[in-house]
Design a protein around this motif. Structure first.
Motif, mmCIF file in Angstrom:
data_model
loop_
_atom_site.group_PDB
_atom_site.id
_atom_site.type_symbol
_atom_site.label_atom_id
_atom_site.label_comp_id
_atom_site.label_asym_id
_atom_site.label_seq_id
_atom_site.Cartn_x
_atom_site.Cartn_y
_atom_site.Cartn_z
ATOM 1 N N ASP A 182 86.750 -9.927 31.069
ATOM 2 C CA ASP A 182 87.855 -8.970 30.970
ATOM 3 C C ASP A 182 88.235 -8.474 32.348
ATOM 4 O O ASP A 182 87.366 -8.290 33.218
ATOM 5 C CB ASP A 182 87.478 -7.789 30.078
ATOM 6 C CG ASP A 182 88.710 -7.046 29.564
ATOM 7 O OD1 ASP A 182 89.003 -7.172 28.356
ATOM 8 O OD2 ASP A 182 89.373 -6.363 30.351
ATOM 9 N N ILE A 183 89.530 -8.252 32.560
ATOM 10 C CA ILE A 183 90.045 -7.768 33.844
ATOM 11 C C ILE A 183 89.655 -6.321 34.099
ATOM 12 O O ILE A 183 89.571 -5.879 35.249
ATOM 13 C CB ILE A 183 91.588 -7.923 33.898
ATOM 14 C CG1 ILE A 183 92.139 -7.645 35.308
ATOM 15 C CG2 ILE A 183 92.251 -7.010 32.889
ATOM 16 C CD1 ILE A 183 91.793 -8.688 36.317
ATOM 17 N N ASP B 137 87.167 -2.812 34.018
ATOM 18 C CA ASP B 137 85.799 -2.604 34.485
ATOM 19 C C ASP B 137 84.870 -2.099 33.395
ATOM 20 O O ASP B 137 83.742 -1.711 33.658
ATOM 21 C CB ASP B 137 85.785 -1.636 35.679
ATOM 22 C CG ASP B 137 86.362 -0.270 35.341
ATOM 23 O OD1 ASP B 137 86.851 -0.098 34.208
ATOM 24 O OD2 ASP B 137 86.322 0.625 36.205
ATOM 25 N N SER C 135 85.860 -6.867 35.363
ATOM 26 C CA SER C 135 86.644 -6.774 36.612
ATOM 27 C C SER C 135 87.022 -8.147 37.150
ATOM 28 O O SER C 135 87.046 -8.368 38.363
ATOM 29 C CB SER C 135 85.863 -5.983 37.669
ATOM 30 O OG SER C 135 85.602 -4.671 37.221
ATOM 31 N N GLN C 136 87.287 -9.075 36.268
ATOM 32 C CA GLN C 136 87.763 -10.398 36.676
ATOM 33 C C GLN C 136 88.571 -11.019 35.542
ATOM 34 O O GLN C 136 88.479 -10.587 34.405
ATOM 35 C CB GLN C 136 86.608 -11.315 37.064
ATOM 36 C CG GLN C 136 85.559 -11.524 35.988
ATOM 37 C CD GLN C 136 84.332 -12.238 36.541
ATOM 38 O OE1 GLN C 136 84.418 -13.365 37.016
ATOM 39 N NE2 GLN C 136 83.182 -11.569 36.488
ATOM 40 N N ARG C 137 89.390 -11.992 35.888
ATOM 41 C CA ARG C 137 90.201 -12.640 34.871
ATOM 42 C C ARG C 137 90.115 -14.147 35.027
ATOM 43 O O ARG C 137 89.839 -14.668 36.120
ATOM 44 C CB ARG C 137 91.651 -12.194 34.950
ATOM 45 C CG ARG C 137 92.397 -12.680 36.183
ATOM 46 C CD ARG C 137 93.846 -12.243 36.140
ATOM 47 N NE ARG C 137 94.593 -12.766 37.275
ATOM 48 C CZ ARG C 137 95.859 -12.473 37.518
ATOM 49 N NH1 ARG C 137 96.506 -11.650 36.722
ATOM 50 N NH2 ARG C 137 96.490 -12.984 38.559
ATOM 51 N N GLN D 75 91.490 -17.548 35.708
ATOM 52 C CA GLN D 75 92.648 -18.048 36.441
ATOM 53 C C GLN D 75 93.076 -19.430 35.945
ATOM 54 O O GLN D 75 94.257 -19.682 35.743
ATOM 55 C CB GLN D 75 92.321 -18.137 37.938
ATOM 56 C CG GLN D 75 92.240 -16.795 38.633
ATOM 57 C CD GLN D 75 93.594 -16.132 38.786
ATOM 58 O OE1 GLN D 75 93.951 -15.270 38.010
ATOM 59 N NE2 GLN D 75 94.363 -16.543 39.758
ATOM 60 N N THR E 223 87.248 -18.082 37.051
ATOM 61 C CA THR E 223 87.824 -16.753 37.210
ATOM 62 C C THR E 223 88.266 -16.527 38.655
ATOM 63 O O THR E 223 87.941 -17.308 39.553
ATOM 64 C CB THR E 223 86.809 -15.656 36.835
ATOM 65 O OG1 THR E 223 85.819 -15.550 37.862
ATOM 66 C CG2 THR E 223 86.139 -15.970 35.499
ATOM 67 N N ASN E 224 88.985 -15.435 38.857
ATOM 68 C CA ASN E 224 89.429 -15.100 40.207
ATOM 69 C C ASN E 224 88.269 -14.710 41.122
ATOM 70 O O ASN E 224 88.440 -14.590 42.325
ATOM 71 C CB ASN E 224 90.463 -13.968 40.168
ATOM 72 C CG ASN E 224 89.893 -12.692 39.565
ATOM 73 O OD1 ASN E 224 89.021 -12.725 38.694
ATOM 74 N ND2 ASN E 224 90.386 -11.561 40.015
ATOM 75 N N GLU E 225 87.074 -14.512 40.547
ATOM 76 C CA GLU E 225 85.874 -14.237 41.341
ATOM 77 C C GLU E 225 85.098 -15.514 41.646
ATOM 78 O O GLU E 225 84.037 -15.469 42.268
ATOM 79 C CB GLU E 225 84.963 -13.254 40.596
ATOM 80 C CG GLU E 225 85.563 -11.873 40.402
ATOM 81 C CD GLU E 225 85.670 -11.102 41.699
ATOM 82 O OE1 GLU E 225 84.819 -11.318 42.587
ATOM 83 O OE2 GLU E 225 86.612 -10.293 41.835
ATOM 84 N N SER F 79 96.848 -9.458 29.778
ATOM 85 C CA SER F 79 95.903 -8.841 30.701
ATOM 86 C C SER F 79 96.496 -7.549 31.257
ATOM 87 O O SER F 79 97.709 -7.372 31.320
ATOM 88 C CB SER F 79 95.577 -9.801 31.850
ATOM 89 O OG SER F 79 96.722 -10.048 32.628
ATOM 90 N N GLU G 147 96.871 -5.108 34.485
ATOM 91 C CA GLU G 147 96.754 -5.098 35.938
ATOM 92 C C GLU G 147 97.258 -3.755 36.449
ATOM 93 O O GLU G 147 98.237 -3.214 35.935
ATOM 94 C CB GLU G 147 97.566 -6.236 36.554
ATOM 95 C CG GLU G 147 97.004 -7.612 36.221
ATOM 96 C CD GLU G 147 97.730 -8.713 36.971
ATOM 97 O OE1 GLU G 147 98.723 -8.394 37.666
ATOM 98 O OE2 GLU G 147 97.312 -9.870 36.851
#
Length: 328
Positions: A36-37, A39, A86-88, A90, A103-105, A122, A124
């Protein structure tokens, strides 16, 4: 390259429907990762309206949205799952019968089953509209949420916003920061009256500075934030101030984000599904909850639970071909 995490299912979205998917998967002894984007788990319920009453959960006459999230988290405690917050996601790519998600991480997952439970999309953080690219300073003096209070200890902090979050963090961070300044476009706030009064008392005592009617005009700094320029709405005067941390609390935008790039059939910005299995146009990718579309669809948490239950049955068959689905 990061090691690929292998799992029975990946759930995109940690709102109520995503959390319930953990329960249904757990009943069938299937391991899952939740991404999940935000936190924290809970999706819109936890982030946007934690105090909103919910009446349509069977056997529960009344719950606030946050109480509902807490009950779901309690329900899934016995089951094997991991939260990736805290990530989504991509990208999604095919690898034989498996899907690879990144993910973006930079975290990668390999699974036969993906559950998209992203609600309306999502979330943002809203960026300051008149700053070209504030993310150049992301985690170098610019943040959109407080994840670690120690980050602000002894710092010159500027908070931008006029809602509950801006007021709450102005009060809380004033206890540990060297100084806190609150910036808002008008001298009226949308947050709780009690918290606003606490903020104004801190202004009177000199622990907080209040800039209204102001907005940010420029971020000062090279590789890190060293200051900020503010513009007075009424006089158009520009003032410059030293700053260590800029905290933008303008709320959240809802958007489909990378989902648009995954080549899944959409209808009116929602994902089309087969109502027998709630599978999308891609085998092994399911869409449950408010993110999906079919004739007669109702955007209710209750409906998302029903959709998830059927989708999990199909997911079990994908990793256990030929076996009877145990129903328990």
């Amino acid at each position: 390259m990061s090691e690929i995490i292998k799992t029975d299912a990946v759930i995109i979205g940690a709102g109520p429907v995503g959390l319930f998917a953990i329960f249904e998967l757990g009943l069938l002894d299937m391991k899952a990762h939740l991404i999940d984007i935000l936190d924290k788990p809970g999706g819109q319920c936890a982030e946007l309206y934690p105090e909103k009453p919910i009446y349509d959960i069977p056997g529960v006459p009344f719950q606030t949205a946050q109480e509902h999230v807490d009950a779901l988290l309690k329900q899934i405690e016995p089951f094997d799952y991991d939260l990736n917050l805290s990530q989504r996601v991509q990208t999604i790519s095919k690898d034989g019968d498996f899907w690879i998600l990144e993910t973006n991480e930079g975290n990668k997952f390999r699974t036969k089953n993906i559950f998209i439970a992203a609600g309306a999309g999502s979330f943002e953080p809203r960026r300051p509209p008149n700053i070209e690219n504030p993310d150049l300073f992301l985690n170098k003096g610019v943040t959109y949420a407080v994840r670690n209070m120690d980050q602000y200890k002894g710092k010159e902090v500027f908070i931008f916003g006029g809602g509950d979050s801006a007021l709450d963090w102005t009060v809380e961070l004033s206890k540990i920061a060297s100084h806190v300044s609150l910036v808002h476009r008008r001298d009226q706030f949308r947050g709780a009256f009690k918290t606003e009064q606490e903020m104004r008392d801190l202004v009177k005592s000199g622990k907080v500075s209040l800039f209204t009617p102001h907005l940010i005009n420029e971020i000062v700094g090279d590789k890190k934030v060293t200051g900020v320029k503010l513009k007075n709405f009424e006089t158009l005067e520009i003032s410059e101030h030293s700053a260590d941390e800029l905290l933008f609390l303008f709320g959240l935008n809802k958007k489909l984000g990378p989902i648009l790039d995954w080549e899944i059939d959409l209808e009116d910005k929602k994902i089309s599904v087969n109502t027998t299995t709630f599978e999308t146009s891609k085998k092994g990718i399911f869409a449950v909850g408010d993110i999906n579309h079919y004739e007669g669809k109702l955007d209710l948490i209750l409906c998302g639970f029903h959709e998830t239950t059927l989708a999990v049955q199909e997911a079990f068959k994908r990793i256990n071909p030929g076996e009877r689905v145990p129903f328990g």
